[in-house]
Design a protein around this motif. Structure first.
Motif, PDB file in Angstrom:
ATOM      1  N   ALA A  72      20.373  52.752  33.684  1.00  0.00           N
ATOM      2  CA  ALA A  72      19.151  52.710  34.489  1.00  0.00           C
ATOM      3  C   ALA A  72      18.504  54.085  34.563  1.00  0.00           C
ATOM      4  N   GLU A  73      19.325  55.114  34.740  1.00  0.00           N
ATOM      5  CA  GLU A  73      18.800  56.480  34.777  1.00  0.00           C
ATOM      6  C   GLU A  73      18.152  56.862  33.456  1.00  0.00           C
ATOM      7  N   ASN A  74      18.731  56.398  32.354  1.00  0.00           N
ATOM      8  CA  ASN A  74      18.203  56.713  31.019  1.00  0.00           C
ATOM      9  C   ASN A  74      17.125  55.737  30.569  1.00  0.00           C
ATOM     10  N   LYS A  75      16.797  54.778  31.450  1.00  0.00           N
ATOM     11  CA  LYS A  75      15.807  53.742  31.128  1.00  0.00           C
ATOM     12  C   LYS A  75      16.160  53.032  29.824  1.00  0.00           C
ATOM     13  N   SER A  76      17.447  52.724  29.687  1.00  0.00           N
ATOM     14  CA  SER A  76      17.932  52.086  28.458  1.00  0.00           C
ATOM     15  C   SER A  76      18.601  50.744  28.737  1.00  0.00           C
ATOM     16  N   VAL A  77      18.266  50.123  29.883  1.00  0.00           N
ATOM     17  CA  VAL A  77      18.812  48.808  30.198  1.00  0.00           C
ATOM     18  C   VAL A  77      18.156  47.760  29.297  1.00  0.00           C
ATOM     19  N   THR A  78      18.969  46.951  28.657  1.00  0.00           N
ATOM     20  CA  THR A  78      18.476  45.919  27.747  1.00  0.00           C
ATOM     21  C   THR A  78      19.066  44.562  28.130  1.00  0.00           C
ATOM     22  N   LEU A 233      16.557  31.612  32.722  1.00  0.00           N
ATOM     23  CA  LEU A 233      15.196  31.774  33.229  1.00  0.00           C
ATOM     24  C   LEU A 233      14.315  32.521  32.231  1.00  0.00           C
ATOM     25  N   LEU A 234      14.892  33.539  31.595  1.00  0.00           N
ATOM     26  CA  LEU A 234      14.116  34.338  30.636  1.00  0.00           C
ATOM     27  C   LEU A 234      13.956  33.644  29.298  1.00  0.00           C
ATOM     28  N   SER A 235      14.839  32.710  28.978  1.00  0.00           N
ATOM     29  CA  SER A 235      14.720  31.976  27.716  1.00  0.00           C
ATOM     30  C   SER A 235      13.720  30.835  27.818  1.00  0.00           C
ATOM     31  N   ALA A 236      13.373  30.450  29.051  1.00  0.00           N
ATOM     32  CA  ALA A 236      12.476  29.318  29.268  1.00  0.00           C
ATOM     33  C   ALA A 236      11.025  29.703  29.019  1.00  0.00           C
ATOM     34  N   ASN A 245      17.299  36.268  45.817  1.00  0.00           N
ATOM     35  CA  ASN A 245      18.516  36.939  45.361  1.00  0.00           C
ATOM     36  C   ASN A 245      18.209  38.362  44.891  1.00  0.00           C
ATOM     37  N   ASP A 246      18.816  39.333  45.567  1.00  0.00           N
ATOM     38  CA  ASP A 246      18.540  40.742  45.267  1.00  0.00           C
ATOM     39  C   ASP A 246      18.988  41.134  43.866  1.00  0.00           C
ATOM     40  N   HIS A 247      20.081  40.531  43.373  1.00  0.00           N
ATOM     41  CA  HIS A 247      20.585  40.882  42.042  1.00  0.00           C
ATOM     42  C   HIS A 247      19.589  40.488  40.955  1.00  0.00           C
ATOM     43  N   VAL A 248      18.970  39.329  41.130  1.00  0.00           N
ATOM     44  CA  VAL A 248      17.961  38.890  40.155  1.00  0.00           C
ATOM     45  C   VAL A 248      16.768  39.833  40.181  1.00  0.00           C
ATOM     46  N   ALA A 249      16.291  40.153  41.374  1.00  0.00           N
ATOM     47  CA  ALA A 249      15.147  41.063  41.498  1.00  0.00           C
ATOM     48  C   ALA A 249      15.467  42.427  40.884  1.00  0.00           C
ATOM     49  N   LYS A 250      16.685  42.915  41.102  1.00  0.00           N
ATOM     50  CA  LYS A 250      17.097  44.211  40.561  1.00  0.00           C
ATOM     51  C   LYS A 250      17.076  44.205  39.040  1.00  0.00           C
ATOM     52  N   TRP A 251      17.666  43.174  38.431  1.00  0.00           N
ATOM     53  CA  TRP A 251      17.725  43.133  36.970  1.00  0.00           C
ATOM     54  C   TRP A 251      16.346  42.901  36.350  1.00  0.00           C
ATOM     55  N   CYS A 252      15.508  42.145  37.022  1.00  0.00           N
ATOM     56  CA  CYS A 252      14.136  41.974  36.512  1.00  0.00           C
ATOM     57  C   CYS A 252      13.419  43.319  36.478  1.00  0.00           C
ATOM     58  N   LYS A 253      13.629  44.116  37.516  1.00  0.00           N
ATOM     59  CA  LYS A 253      13.019  45.450  37.552  1.00  0.00           C
ATOM     60  C   LYS A 253      13.583  46.333  36.451  1.00  0.00           C
ATOM     61  N   LEU A 254      14.909  46.287  36.259  1.00  0.00           N
ATOM     62  CA  LEU A 254      15.535  47.099  35.217  1.00  0.00           C
ATOM     63  C   LEU A 254      15.055  46.705  33.821  1.00  0.00           C
ATOM     64  N   LEU A 255      14.752  45.423  33.653  1.00  0.00           N
ATOM     65  CA  LEU A 255      14.319  44.913  32.348  1.00  0.00           C
ATOM     66  C   LEU A 255      12.804  44.908  32.189  1.00  0.00           C
ATOM     67  N   ASP A 256      12.097  45.413  33.194  1.00  0.00           N
ATOM     68  CA  ASP A 256      10.628  45.442  33.180  1.00  0.00           C
ATOM     69  C   ASP A 256      10.018  44.050  33.036  1.00  0.00           C
ATOM     70  N   VAL A 257      10.638  43.087  33.688  1.00  0.00           N
ATOM     71  CA  VAL A 257      10.101  41.722  33.717  1.00  0.00           C
ATOM     72  C   VAL A 257       9.309  41.554  35.000  1.00  0.00           C
ATOM     73  N   GLU A 258       8.031  41.269  34.862  1.00  0.00           N
ATOM     74  CA  GLU A 258       7.162  41.086  36.019  1.00  0.00           C
ATOM     75  C   GLU A 258       6.948  39.607  36.286  1.00  0.00           C
ATOM     76  N   PHE A 259       6.976  39.236  37.560  1.00  0.00           N
ATOM     77  CA  PHE A 259       6.762  37.838  37.927  1.00  0.00           C
ATOM     78  C   PHE A 259       5.323  37.421  37.668  1.00  0.00           C
ATOM     79  N   SER A 260       5.183  36.189  37.185  1.00  0.00           N
ATOM     80  CA  SER A 260       3.875  35.542  36.961  1.00  0.00           C
ATOM     81  C   SER A 260       3.028  36.234  35.903  1.00  0.00           C
ATOM     82  N   LYS A 261       3.641  37.071  35.089  1.00  0.00           N
ATOM     83  CA  LYS A 261       2.907  37.763  34.030  1.00  0.00           C
ATOM     84  C   LYS A 261       3.457  37.316  32.675  1.00  0.00           C
TER      85      LYS A 261
END
Length: 287
Positions: A72-78, A233-236, A245-261
């Motif tokens: 996360a610090e290196n912005k390399s979460v995939t 959810l991401l494959s759909a 769920n905070d864990h889902v929100a956290k990983w979406c942020k780490l993966l740069d996944v924005e809701f409704s976009k």
């Protein structure tokens, strides 16, 4: 005619739903365990199994947290890293299932008892209306994909909460083994769905089945509430993240996944944050 109904004429739709805390108000694992509790009053309380699971989970997190933090610090979460992390939970989940098997806390239960216990589970407001609506849409196929422990329990919940059984909804989950002689559960389980990748595998299999029937892959809509659901959810084509769920929100942020976009590099796949089922029909039809 709605956007989805227009699409359904040309292409099939697969609406796949997680169960616990996606359809239901609360987790139901304890309710399933309670079915057998009165038959085995001297066996370990289910809380012991929950505590052991949390101990294993804490140890797992102590290993993975520094790894994820560094990425996360290196912005390399995939997504590959997320997949590795989620797959590593298989050991934790299998250990839990083995304890349940070894202590046979779910032994001696009938399918009817599980079904009736499922009838006590409460669905979130609007869930049955959404499911019944899409059951009426031509070429729309609805299924439940869950790490829950009993098909009979889930079917009881669907029936009691007003979900139509025409056409029948397919249920994919873990299931108890039953004695052919007594008809009662043996206490062991078929561990079909344990971690996130197992859910994705079921989705892909069902998409292939429908693709062979309709000559093209169906439009995929998936609803789930937890990190175990996030890969699905991401494959759909349309993902519905239910709840907070905070864990889902956290990983979406780490993966740069924005809701409704719409994600243009993924054929406009879109993940929506569903705070209530009242908006689900409009979101699905207009995405």
């Amino acid at each position: 005619m709605s956007a989805l109904k227009h699409a359904a004429v040309r292409k099939s739709v697969l609406l796949a739903l997680d169960f616990d805390k996606t359809l239901t108000v609360a987790d139901t694992f304890n309710a399933i365990a309670s079915v057998a509790k009165h038959k085995h009053p001297n066996k370990r309380d289910f809380r012991w199994f929950t505590d052991k699971y949390m101990e294993d989970y804490a140890q797992h997190e102590s290993h993975w947290s520094p790894i994820i933090h560094k990425h996360a610090e290196n912005k390399s979460v995939t997504r590959s890293l997320m997949g590795q992390y989620l797959e590593s939970l298989r050991q934790v989940e299998n250990a839990s299932l083995e304890r349940i098997r070894d202590y046979k806390i779910l032994a001696g239960v009938s399918r009817l008892e599980l079904y009736n216990s499922g009838r006590q589970a409460l669905f979130q407001p609007g869930v049955a209306d959404v499911i019944n609506y899409f059951l009426r849409v031509p070429n729309c196929h609805v299924c439940v994909i869950s790490v829950n422990w009993s098909t009979d329990f889930i079917q009881g919940a669907l029936d009691a909460n007003g979900v139509s059984n025409q056409p029948p909804i397919s249920v994919y989950c873990n299931d108890l083994k039953f004695s052919k002689r007594t008809g009662l559960s043996t206490g062991t389980m078929y561990p079909r769905l344990v971690v996130a990748s197992d859910k994705v595998a079921v989705l892909e299999t069902q998409r292939e089945v429908l693709a062979s029937r309709y000559d093209s892959k169906p439009r995929l809509v998936y609803a789930g509430d937890s990190l175990t659901d996030l890969p699905a959810l991401l494959s759909a084509d349309v993902g519905l993240f239910v709840g907070q769920n905070d864990h889902v929100a956290k990983w979406c942020k780490l993966l740069d996944v924005e809701f409704s976009k719409p994600r243009f590099d993924e054929n406009d796949k879109t993940l929506h944050h569903l705070l209530g089922w009242g908006s689900a029909i409009d979101i699905i039809e207009n995405s």
